[in-house]
Design an enzyme around this catalytic site. Sequence first.
Site, PDB file in Angstrom:
ATOM      1  N   TRP A   1       0.942  -0.875  -0.176  1.00 57.33           N
ATOM      2  CA  TRP A   1      -0.183   0.648  -0.012  1.00 57.33           C
ATOM      3  C   TRP A   1       0.538   1.317   0.175  1.00 57.33           C
ATOM      4  O   TRP A   1       0.681   2.050  -0.936  1.00 57.33           O
ATOM      5  CB  TRP A   1      -0.687  -0.296   0.900  1.00 57.33           C
ATOM      6  CG  TRP A   1      -2.388  -1.025   0.598  1.00 57.33           C
ATOM      7  CD1 TRP A   1      -2.045  -2.201   1.487  1.00 57.33           C
ATOM      8  CD2 TRP A   1      -3.258  -1.200  -0.056  1.00 57.33           C
ATOM      9  NE1 TRP A   1      -2.847  -2.905   1.465  1.00 57.33           N
ATOM     10  CE2 TRP A   1      -3.857  -2.375   0.435  1.00 57.33           C
ATOM     11  CE3 TRP A   1      -2.906  -0.452  -0.954  1.00 57.33           C
ATOM     12  CZ2 TRP A   1      -4.006  -2.363  -0.914  1.00 57.33           C
ATOM     13  CZ3 TRP A   1      -3.993  -0.742  -2.061  1.00 57.33           C
ATOM     14  CH2 TRP A   1      -5.016  -1.853  -1.686  1.00 57.33           C
TER      15      TRP A   1
ATOM     16  N   LYS B   1     -12.226  -1.168   7.592  1.00 58.08           N
ATOM     17  CA  LYS B   1     -11.763  -2.210   8.399  1.00 58.08           C
ATOM     18  C   LYS B   1     -12.601  -1.546   9.819  1.00 58.08           C
ATOM     19  O   LYS B   1     -12.973  -2.607  10.110  1.00 58.08           O
ATOM     20  CB  LYS B   1     -10.496  -1.708   8.063  1.00 58.08           C
ATOM     21  CG  LYS B   1      -9.409  -2.293   6.396  1.00 58.08           C
ATOM     22  CD  LYS B   1      -8.680  -1.341   5.619  1.00 58.08           C
ATOM     23  CE  LYS B   1      -7.864  -1.833   4.600  1.00 58.08           C
ATOM     24  NZ  LYS B   1      -8.104  -3.134   4.468  1.00 58.08           N
TER      25      LYS B   1
ATOM     26  N   ASP C   1      -1.451   7.373   6.196  1.00 56.85           N
ATOM     27  CA  ASP C   1      -2.143   5.685   5.640  1.00 56.85           C
ATOM     28  C   ASP C   1      -2.894   4.823   7.134  1.00 56.85           C
ATOM     29  O   ASP C   1      -2.075   4.450   7.039  1.00 56.85           O
ATOM     30  CB  ASP C   1      -1.778   5.651   4.450  1.00 56.85           C
ATOM     31  CG  ASP C   1      -2.751   4.353   3.884  1.00 56.85           C
ATOM     32  OD1 ASP C   1      -4.330   4.053   4.564  1.00 56.85           O
ATOM     33  OD2 ASP C   1      -3.131   3.666   3.386  1.00 56.85           O
TER      34      ASP C   1
END
Length: 359
Positions: A100, A195, A171
């Site tokens: 990511w 999430k 992030d």
Amino acid sequence: MVYNFSAGPAMLPVEVMQQAQAEFCNFNDLGVSVMELSHRSSDYIAVAAQAEQDLRDLMQIPDNYKVLFLQGGGRGQFAALAFNLMGKNAKADYIVTGQWSQSAIAEAEKVGTVRVLDGFAAASEQGPRALASEWDLDPQAAYVHYCTNETVEGVEYSFVPDTGDVPLIADMSSTILSRPIDVTKFGLIYAGAQKNIGPSGLAVVIVREDLLNQACPQTPAIMDYAAMAKSDSMLNTPPTYAWYLAGLVFKWLKREGGLEAMGKRNKAKAELLYSYVDASNFYSNNVHPDARSWMNIPFQLTDESLNEAFLAQAKAEGLLALKGHRIVGGMRASVYNAMPIEGVQALVDFMDKFAKQHA
């Protein structure tokens, strides 16, 4: 009982889904669903304002930070971040620890110059690499970006990098709300919702006010943090139902004891699974102990020919979505806030039974 170990979209608290179900067709006795309300109506504006306030309370967000509820998930913020912060100085440092953080670079490079920094310490013959804590940072960079938790590899920072006067951007898609954090250490935090916040499609951005109004001229209005802040995240029609569900999750977190309680629970869940894997000759985890994720726990079977049998039997016992990401293979158990410790115990019990069956 079914336990969903999906990395995202992930399980939501049952209590939240039951409340949403009860209100689905008749929100606040209005005779309509909350998703049918105009985002300009006083009824919906109250929902949005309360969600923001509850998030501020949970994370102790200072008044000099704006909270935005946006579309496009975490990946949308890969681009939005660069557009918004590279307007004055089109270069940034990106610390890479996995899939990511690497993906974020691909979007930022379309806007400015990116310097890639290795997130891991020097290689060692002793096994997996630990995370680095020092880098040769560019003091003129617009910002330093890192991903607090790599869901694919199961790598997580247990500390906040020190970037001096350069704004630190995080992030936090897979760690936000999982434990207390000091928001003041960050210039900007962003997170996809799917999430620990709510359903997919929504993104939350927490941005320090002095970082607004630095956007590149070509920044689309829907990505412009300053424009969104000025319009209370309603420059366009927002993802109203996802925002509403996020608000229900925030209230649930408050009822459950807030982020202090979540941190203790999440630590206990991770320790339970890691302890079993480490004591086993049948399973293994290849992440350095100091870099192990609380949220996404990958593990491998010593005999990979048993992978499909493991997944099939786990599903039959109500343990879902344990297949590891295609990049790394093996298994992965994602244990976000909504996963109770009973689910992790059920997984450990199954793993032990499976190992004994195939000893």
